[in-house]
Write a protein that holds these residues in place. Structure first.
Motif, mmCIF file in Angstrom:
data_model
loop_
_atom_site.group_PDB
_atom_site.id
_atom_site.type_symbol
_atom_site.label_atom_id
_atom_site.label_comp_id
_atom_site.label_asym_id
_atom_site.label_seq_id
_atom_site.Cartn_x
_atom_site.Cartn_y
_atom_site.Cartn_z
ATOM 1 N N ARG A 148 1.010 -1.166 0.146
ATOM 2 C CA ARG A 148 0.000 -0.084 -0.054
ATOM 3 C C ARG A 148 0.806 1.197 -0.098
ATOM 4 O O ARG A 148 0.804 2.117 -0.808
ATOM 5 N N SER A 149 1.840 1.163 0.735
ATOM 6 C CA SER A 149 2.889 2.360 0.882
ATOM 7 C C SER A 149 3.489 2.623 -0.590
ATOM 8 O O SER A 149 3.635 3.865 -1.055
ATOM 9 N N THR A 150 3.841 1.769 -1.177
ATOM 10 C CA THR A 150 4.558 1.667 -2.478
ATOM 11 C C THR A 150 3.589 2.327 -3.499
ATOM 12 O O THR A 150 3.988 3.079 -4.308
ATOM 13 N N VAL A 151 2.359 1.640 -3.440
ATOM 14 C CA VAL A 151 1.272 2.185 -4.268
ATOM 15 C C VAL A 151 1.167 3.659 -4.254
ATOM 16 O O VAL A 151 0.954 4.287 -5.243
ATOM 17 N N LEU A 152 0.981 4.057 -2.989
ATOM 18 C CA LEU A 152 0.366 5.501 -2.536
ATOM 19 C C LEU A 152 1.638 6.371 -2.908
ATOM 20 O O LEU A 152 1.494 7.542 -3.286
ATOM 21 N N ASP A 153 2.738 5.844 -2.864
ATOM 22 C CA ASP A 153 3.948 6.930 -2.920
ATOM 23 C C ASP A 153 3.889 7.010 -4.478
ATOM 24 O O ASP A 153 4.241 7.974 -5.204
ATOM 25 N N ALA A 154 3.788 5.944 -5.244
ATOM 26 C CA ALA A 154 3.823 5.973 -6.974
ATOM 27 C C ALA A 154 2.624 6.972 -7.263
ATOM 28 O O ALA A 154 2.766 7.633 -8.139
ATOM 29 N N MET A 155 1.569 6.795 -6.659
ATOM 30 C CA MET A 155 0.285 7.817 -6.979
ATOM 31 C C MET A 155 0.926 9.295 -6.604
ATOM 32 O O MET A 155 0.610 10.192 -7.556
ATOM 33 N N ARG A 156 1.496 9.486 -5.774
ATOM 34 C CA ARG A 156 2.021 10.921 -5.382
ATOM 35 C C ARG A 156 2.933 11.370 -6.244
ATOM 36 O O ARG A 156 2.977 12.432 -6.861
ATOM 37 N N THR A 173 -4.648 7.065 -14.579
ATOM 38 C CA THR A 173 -5.549 5.743 -14.672
ATOM 39 C C THR A 173 -4.784 4.724 -13.486
ATOM 40 O O THR A 173 -3.719 4.692 -13.087
ATOM 41 N N LEU A 174 -5.577 3.707 -13.067
ATOM 42 C CA LEU A 174 -5.171 2.585 -12.333
ATOM 43 C C LEU A 174 -3.985 1.959 -12.830
ATOM 44 O O LEU A 174 -2.891 1.510 -12.327
ATOM 45 N N GLY A 175 -3.904 1.628 -14.372
ATOM 46 C CA GLY A 175 -2.894 1.175 -15.001
ATOM 47 C C GLY A 175 -1.548 2.153 -15.024
ATOM 48 O O GLY A 175 -0.369 1.601 -14.772
ATOM 49 N N ASP A 176 -1.758 3.343 -14.911
ATOM 50 C CA ASP A 176 -0.491 4.167 -14.840
ATOM 51 C C ASP A 176 -0.012 3.913 -13.333
ATOM 52 O O ASP A 176 1.431 4.050 -13.032
ATOM 53 N N VAL A 177 -0.746 4.016 -12.273
ATOM 54 C CA VAL A 177 -0.270 3.714 -10.989
ATOM 55 C C VAL A 177 0.447 2.412 -10.848
ATOM 56 O O VAL A 177 1.208 2.262 -10.140
ATOM 57 N N ALA A 178 -0.327 1.498 -11.328
ATOM 58 C CA ALA A 178 0.318 0.000 -11.217
ATOM 59 C C ALA A 178 1.631 0.057 -11.854
ATOM 60 O O ALA A 178 2.764 -0.390 -11.366
ATOM 61 N N THR A 179 1.771 0.612 -12.936
ATOM 62 C CA THR A 179 3.030 0.768 -13.688
ATOM 63 C C THR A 179 4.164 1.471 -12.928
ATOM 64 O O THR A 179 5.184 0.992 -12.843
ATOM 65 N N GLN A 180 3.867 2.368 -12.389
ATOM 66 C CA GLN A 180 4.555 3.407 -11.574
ATOM 67 C C GLN A 180 5.080 2.475 -10.514
ATOM 68 O O GLN A 180 6.364 2.805 -9.862
ATOM 69 N N ALA A 181 4.117 1.828 -9.891
ATOM 70 C CA ALA A 181 4.459 1.047 -8.492
ATOM 71 C C ALA A 181 5.382 -0.234 -8.606
ATOM 72 O O ALA A 181 5.803 -0.805 -7.915
ATOM 73 N N GLY A 182 5.246 -0.816 -9.939
ATOM 74 C CA GLY A 182 5.648 -1.919 -10.543
ATOM 75 C C GLY A 182 5.035 -3.194 -9.735
ATOM 76 O O GLY A 182 5.557 -4.157 -9.518
ATOM 77 N N VAL A 183 3.521 -2.870 -9.813
ATOM 78 C CA VAL A 183 2.770 -4.279 -9.459
ATOM 79 C C VAL A 183 1.806 -4.282 -10.842
ATOM 80 O O VAL A 183 1.679 -3.442 -11.509
ATOM 81 N N SER A 184 1.124 -5.493 -10.854
ATOM 82 C CA SER A 184 0.134 -5.687 -11.665
ATOM 83 C C SER A 184 -1.085 -4.773 -11.460
ATOM 84 O O SER A 184 -1.443 -4.598 -10.398
ATOM 85 N N ARG A 185 -1.961 -4.467 -12.475
ATOM 86 C CA ARG A 185 -3.093 -3.995 -12.352
ATOM 87 C C ARG A 185 -3.879 -4.763 -11.478
ATOM 88 O O ARG A 185 -4.817 -4.286 -10.803
ATOM 89 N N GLN A 186 -4.066 -6.002 -11.597
ATOM 90 C CA GLN A 186 -4.807 -6.979 -10.692
ATOM 91 C C GLN A 186 -4.716 -6.930 -9.329
ATOM 92 O O GLN A 186 -5.539 -6.862 -8.409
ATOM 93 N N GLU A 204 -6.393 -5.039 -4.059
ATOM 94 C CA GLU A 204 -6.139 -4.222 -2.684
ATOM 95 C C GLU A 204 -6.981 -2.960 -2.568
ATOM 96 O O GLU A 204 -7.485 -2.875 -1.506
ATOM 97 N N PHE A 205 -7.258 -2.283 -3.752
ATOM 98 C CA PHE A 205 -7.964 -1.100 -3.397
ATOM 99 C C PHE A 205 -9.359 -1.095 -4.090
ATOM 100 O O PHE A 205 -10.271 -0.152 -3.771
ATOM 101 N N GLY A 206 -9.758 -2.230 -4.904
ATOM 102 C CA GLY A 206 -11.055 -2.281 -5.534
ATOM 103 C C GLY A 206 -11.380 -1.347 -6.614
ATOM 104 O O GLY A 206 -12.092 -1.973 -7.632
ATOM 105 N N SER A 207 -10.953 -0.119 -6.835
ATOM 106 C CA SER A 207 -11.307 0.697 -7.731
ATOM 107 C C SER A 207 -10.450 2.075 -7.664
ATOM 108 O O SER A 207 -9.636 2.211 -6.625
ATOM 109 N N ARG A 208 -10.767 2.848 -8.584
ATOM 110 C CA ARG A 208 -9.888 4.142 -8.657
ATOM 111 C C ARG A 208 -10.350 5.054 -7.291
ATOM 112 O O ARG A 208 -9.564 5.611 -6.617
ATOM 113 N N ALA A 209 -11.653 5.070 -7.053
ATOM 114 C CA ALA A 209 -12.306 5.523 -5.742
ATOM 115 C C ALA A 209 -11.556 5.144 -4.566
ATOM 116 O O ALA A 209 -11.228 5.907 -3.626
#
Length: 215
Positions: free
Chosen positions: A24-32, A44-57, A62-67
């Protein structure tokens, strides 16, 4: 520093919980990081997944949706509010007015620099972000109030749970209301919050004998 909407912890976390917090920390840091480059409406969620180095799935799991992702980010902002106030309380023992003023000043500064807050305030209207801190702010209020109330119980304030809940809830509600409408230069918002809330803290502290109203 708290992580992804969870309070500070001092003990060792079980492996699965620690791994989830790291994710979660890695993903939220990537979003930031992405928010420093482009507006939230362009991410997009795909952008965040790529930035965080995780799969979109993984992100969906973990988060369910963009919201859900934006709410997790907002919860981390709520944690920052609690952390700033907790640090100010610890650094200003017996001085409620300074503790509230410093805690809120630090929070307002950090919030103004946060890219999600900047995205909310800039450009086109973003109803999804605005709802997070208005109509859908319930989870933020509960989370931050619960954590902050514990600070007032455990610190030199020595409030009862009922007193701490009243104080924390008021402080959190007021602080969150400033996010979509930041303090203006003509008014000293931290000082005004201190003038409003510190007398209640002083009243609690002045008892000094462990006898609290409602306790």
């Amino acid at each position: 520093m708290s992580v992804a909407g969870n309070p500070r912890t001092t003990g060792r976390l079980p492996y699965q919980e620690a791994a989830r917090e790291l994710l979660r920390s890695t993903v939220l840091d990537a979003m930031r990081d992405l928010l420093t480059e482009r507006d939230w409406s362009k991410i997009t969620l795909g952008d965040v997944a790529t930035q965080a180095g995780v799969s979109r799935q993984t992100l969906y799991n973990e988060f369910g949706s963009r919201a859900g992702l934006s709410q997790a980010y907002a919860l981390r902002l709520a944690d920052q509010l609690v952390d700033h106030v907790a640090d100010a309380v610890a650094s200003n023992v017996g001085d409620a007015a300074t503790a509230v003023r410093v805690g809120m000043t630090d929070f307002f500064v950090s919030a103004s620099l946060d890219p999600l807050v900047q995205s909310l305030l800039a450009g086109e209207m973003k109803p999804d972000l605005l709802r997070l801190i208005t109509l859908d702010a319930g989870p933020l209020l509960v989370h931050a109030t619960t954590r902050l109330a514990q600070v007032f119980v455990d610190s030199w304030v020595d409030a009862t749970p009922a007193e701490a809940d009243i104080l924390a809830h008021a402080l959190v509600r007021i602080a969150l209301s400033y996010i979509p409408n930041p303090p203006v230069a003509e008014r000293d918002a931290p000082a005004e919050m201190s003038a409003l809330l510190s007398p209640y803290i002083d009243l609690i502290v002045s008892r000094g004998d462990g006898v609290h109203a409602g306790g």
